[in-house]
Write an enzyme that holds these catalytic residues in place. Structure first.
Site, PDB file in Angstrom:
ATOM      1  N   LYS A 117       7.837  13.022  47.645  1.00  0.00           N
ATOM      2  CA  LYS A 117       7.127  12.977  48.686  1.00  0.00           C
ATOM      3  C   LYS A 117       6.805  11.811  49.553  1.00  0.00           C
ATOM      4  O   LYS A 117       6.938  11.763  50.770  1.00  0.00           O
ATOM      5  CB  LYS A 117       5.692  13.741  48.345  1.00  0.00           C
ATOM      6  CG  LYS A 117       5.722  15.153  47.821  1.00  0.00           C
ATOM      7  CD  LYS A 117       4.390  15.623  47.862  1.00  0.00           C
ATOM      8  CE  LYS A 117       4.076  17.106  47.430  1.00  0.00           C
ATOM      9  NZ  LYS A 117       2.792  17.603  46.979  1.00  0.00           N
TER      10      LYS A 117
ATOM     11  N   LYS B 255      15.066  23.405  45.724  1.00  0.00           N
ATOM     12  CA  LYS B 255      13.909  24.289  45.668  1.00  0.00           C
ATOM     13  C   LYS B 255      13.274  24.890  46.744  1.00  0.00           C
ATOM     14  O   LYS B 255      13.221  24.120  47.786  1.00  0.00           O
ATOM     15  CB  LYS B 255      12.910  23.438  44.881  1.00  0.00           C
ATOM     16  CG  LYS B 255      11.456  24.196  44.642  1.00  0.00           C
ATOM     17  CD  LYS B 255      10.613  23.049  44.211  1.00  0.00           C
ATOM     18  CE  LYS B 255       9.881  22.165  45.265  1.00  0.00           C
ATOM     19  NZ  LYS B 255       8.583  21.543  44.782  1.00  0.00           N
TER      20      LYS B 255
ATOM     21  N   LYS C 299       7.805  24.701  51.256  1.00  0.00           N
ATOM     22  CA  LYS C 299       7.290  24.919  52.583  1.00  0.00           C
ATOM     23  C   LYS C 299       7.763  23.599  53.604  1.00  0.00           C
ATOM     24  O   LYS C 299       7.803  23.811  54.752  1.00  0.00           O
ATOM     25  CB  LYS C 299       5.880  24.939  52.606  1.00  0.00           C
ATOM     26  CG  LYS C 299       5.012  23.648  51.868  1.00  0.00           C
ATOM     27  CD  LYS C 299       3.654  24.116  51.387  1.00  0.00           C
ATOM     28  CE  LYS C 299       3.436  23.213  50.338  1.00  0.00           C
ATOM     29  NZ  LYS C 299       2.360  23.972  49.320  1.00  0.00           N
TER      30      LYS C 299
HETATM   31  P1  TYM Z   1       1.638  23.982  44.808  1.00  0.00           P
HETATM   32  O1  TYM Z   1       0.574  24.520  45.893  1.00  0.00           O
HETATM   33  O2  TYM Z   1       2.720  23.191  45.348  1.00  0.00           O
HETATM   34  O3  TYM Z   1       2.553  25.329  44.558  1.00  0.00           O
HETATM   35  C1  TYM Z   1       1.908  26.554  43.721  1.00  0.00           C
HETATM   36  C2  TYM Z   1       2.642  27.040  42.383  1.00  0.00           C
HETATM   37  O4  TYM Z   1       3.831  27.598  42.953  1.00  0.00           O
HETATM   38  C3  TYM Z   1       4.981  26.931  42.264  1.00  0.00           C
HETATM   39  N1  TYM Z   1       6.051  26.707  43.147  1.00  0.00           N
HETATM   40  C4  TYM Z   1       7.475  27.364  42.947  1.00  0.00           C
HETATM   41  N2  TYM Z   1       7.617  28.076  41.455  1.00  0.00           N
HETATM   42  C5  TYM Z   1       8.923  28.326  41.638  1.00  0.00           C
HETATM   43  N3  TYM Z   1       9.993  28.167  42.510  1.00  0.00           N
HETATM   44  C6  TYM Z   1       9.511  27.463  43.720  1.00  0.00           C
HETATM   45  N4  TYM Z   1      10.394  27.196  44.630  1.00  0.00           N
HETATM   46  C7  TYM Z   1       8.168  26.898  43.871  1.00  0.00           C
HETATM   47  N5  TYM Z   1       7.386  26.204  44.759  1.00  0.00           N
HETATM   48  C8  TYM Z   1       6.313  26.181  44.265  1.00  0.00           C
HETATM   49  C9  TYM Z   1       4.320  25.516  41.819  1.00  0.00           C
HETATM   50  O5  TYM Z   1       4.929  25.101  40.419  1.00  0.00           O
HETATM   51  C10 TYM Z   1       2.629  25.902  41.485  1.00  0.00           C
HETATM   52  O6  TYM Z   1       2.763  26.440  40.269  1.00  0.00           O
HETATM   53  N6  TYM Z   1      -0.074  20.421  42.146  1.00  0.00           N
HETATM   54  C11 TYM Z   1      -0.077  21.914  42.401  1.00  0.00           C
HETATM   55  C12 TYM Z   1      -1.206  22.572  42.498  1.00  0.00           C
HETATM   56  C13 TYM Z   1      -2.330  22.260  41.464  1.00  0.00           C
HETATM   57  C14 TYM Z   1      -2.443  22.497  40.090  1.00  0.00           C
HETATM   58  C15 TYM Z   1      -3.526  21.909  39.499  1.00  0.00           C
HETATM   59  C16 TYM Z   1      -1.485  23.640  39.605  1.00  0.00           C
HETATM   60  C17 TYM Z   1      -3.339  21.387  41.406  1.00  0.00           C
HETATM   61  N7  TYM Z   1      -3.905  21.265  40.589  1.00  0.00           N
HETATM   62  C18 TYM Z   1      -3.706  22.276  38.139  1.00  0.00           C
HETATM   63  C19 TYM Z   1      -1.969  23.746  38.110  1.00  0.00           C
HETATM   64  C20 TYM Z   1      -2.935  23.312  37.379  1.00  0.00           C
HETATM   65  C21 TYM Z   1       0.972  22.172  43.470  1.00  0.00           C
HETATM   66  O7  TYM Z   1       0.968  21.294  44.466  1.00  0.00           O
HETATM   67  O8  TYM Z   1       1.286  23.454  43.578  1.00  0.00           O
END
Ligand code: TYM
Length: 327
Positions: A109, A192, A195
């Site tokens: 990032k 991957k 967004k």
């Molecule tokens: P975030 O908001 O980017 O994404 C939310 C969830 O979607 C999953 N994900 C994917 N899974 C499969 N293929 C993909 N292409 C793909 N893109 C996104 C992510 O793995 C995630 O599970 N840091 C985290 C948010 C967070 C969190 C937490 C998660 C904050 N605190 C505590 C678990 C526990 C994040 O940015 O996810």
């Protein structure tokens, strides 16, 4: 269990849904589940305040629409529970600078942003994520593959706190689905779905016809055979994984059904399956957005319950670390 999602886009995408959110829905039957829209994580990059407010609401509406039931699960917004920020500070002080520097998501990032815009918050982001999870003493954390390293750090921090300060924090395990841990970009199956790369992402709130078109024009591999082979055929394997999890048909079943048929047939059918999924979903989302007062009530209830749990954990951590209790 605990999991979170960032309100950083106008819509969740298919990777979010298949990698994580679908598991959230299933797991609420068997676990005491906490689900969080992580608005504090969303300000680690440049953002617009009005848009953040709007997207936070939209995120909650989407979670309700996919089937998160606020009567069985605790659904809340991160900034409504101040203990997240409070525990983060303690965890930052337990995290090594080198350890945080090794986080690949930070490296990716920060490389994508102009150098002077990389915030300290983006760097310490994994400590906030660890705080989210540890506050609720979660055993299981359903996430996609891209969060595995953050979960590993969370486990290390829990163990470190417990061994240094005699704590009883639960060491959580990542719960990562097998076939859909990493949904790939439709235009670039080596990357991957995300967004931040608009071309090959299917957004759940996008016009269904547009999403269908994206599926039909997905990049596929050379050859003609429809087989699941992520190394040799990343494009077709990605479509098979999506198809399988949206339809409930196994990958071998799909392979057998498409024997002798072409990529075009598979894409056309998958496009229909997708439209049948997103159309009622969008209807539901609109329904929730029409009643903002009800959304606020759901969130108030969620935050109240979350705080009651989080406050207990924070007290233990403060005691362990040696903070004097106020009168
Ligand atoms: P975030 O908001 O980017 O994404 C939310 C969830 O979607 C999953 N994900 C994917 N899974 C499969 N293929 C993909 N292409 C793909 N893109 C996104 C992510 O793995 C995630 O599970 N840091 C985290 C948010 C967070 C969190 C937490 C998660 C904050 N605190 C505590 C678990 C526990 C994040 O940015 O996810």
């Amino acid at each position: 269990m605990f999991s979170g999602i960032q309100p950083t886009a106008d819509s969740f995408h298919l990777g979010n849904y298949l990698g994580a959110l679908r598991e959230w829905v299933v797991m609420q039957d068997d676990y005491d589940a906490f689900y969080c829209v992580v608005d504090q994580h969303a300000i680690t990059i440049a953002h617009d305040p009005a848009e953040l407010r709007e997207r936070t609401r939209l995120s909650v509406a989407q979670l309700l629409a996919i089937g998160i039931d606020p009567d069985r699960s605790t659904l809340f917004v991160q900034s409504h529970v101040p203990e997240h920020a409070q525990l983060t500070w303690v965890l930052e002080c337990l995290t090594g600078f080198g350890e945080a520097s090794r986080m690949t998501q930070f490296k990716d990032k920060s490389a994508r942003q102009e150098e002077d815009h990389v915030s300290v918050g983006l760097f310490t982001y994994p400590a906030l994520m660890a705080a989210d999870i540890l506050l609720y003493r979660a055993d299981a954390v359903p996430v996609g593959e891209d969060q595995r390293q953050h979960l590993e750090l969370t486990r290390n921090l829990a163990q470190r706190f417990n061994s240094r300060f005699g704590g009883t924090l639960t060491v959580p395990a990542a719960h990562i689905p097998k076939e859909t841990a990493k949904i790939q970009d439709l235009q670039d199956p080596s990357a991957k779905m995300s967004k931040s790369v608009p071309g090959g992402v299917v957004e759940l709130l996008d016009e269904p016809k547009r999403s269908a078109k994206k599926i039909r024009s997905a990049v596929t591999d050379t050859g003609r055979e429809i087989v699941h082979d992520p190394e040799g055929k990343p494009g077709i394997s990605n479509l098979l994984a999506i198809y399988s999890s949206l339809s409930g048909r196994t990958i071998p079943e799909l392979q057998a059904a498409y024997e002798g048929k072409g990529y075009g047939d598979l894409k056309k059918d998958l496009a229909e399956v997708l439209v049948d999924f997103v159309t009622p979903f969008q209807e539901e989302v609109r329904g929730y957005l029409d009643d903002p007062a009800e959304l606020d009530r759901v969130l108030a209830r969620g935050a109240e319950h979350a705080r009651s749990v989080a406050a207990d954990t924070l007290r233990e951590v403060y005691d362990g670390i040696g903070f004097l209790r106020p009168l």
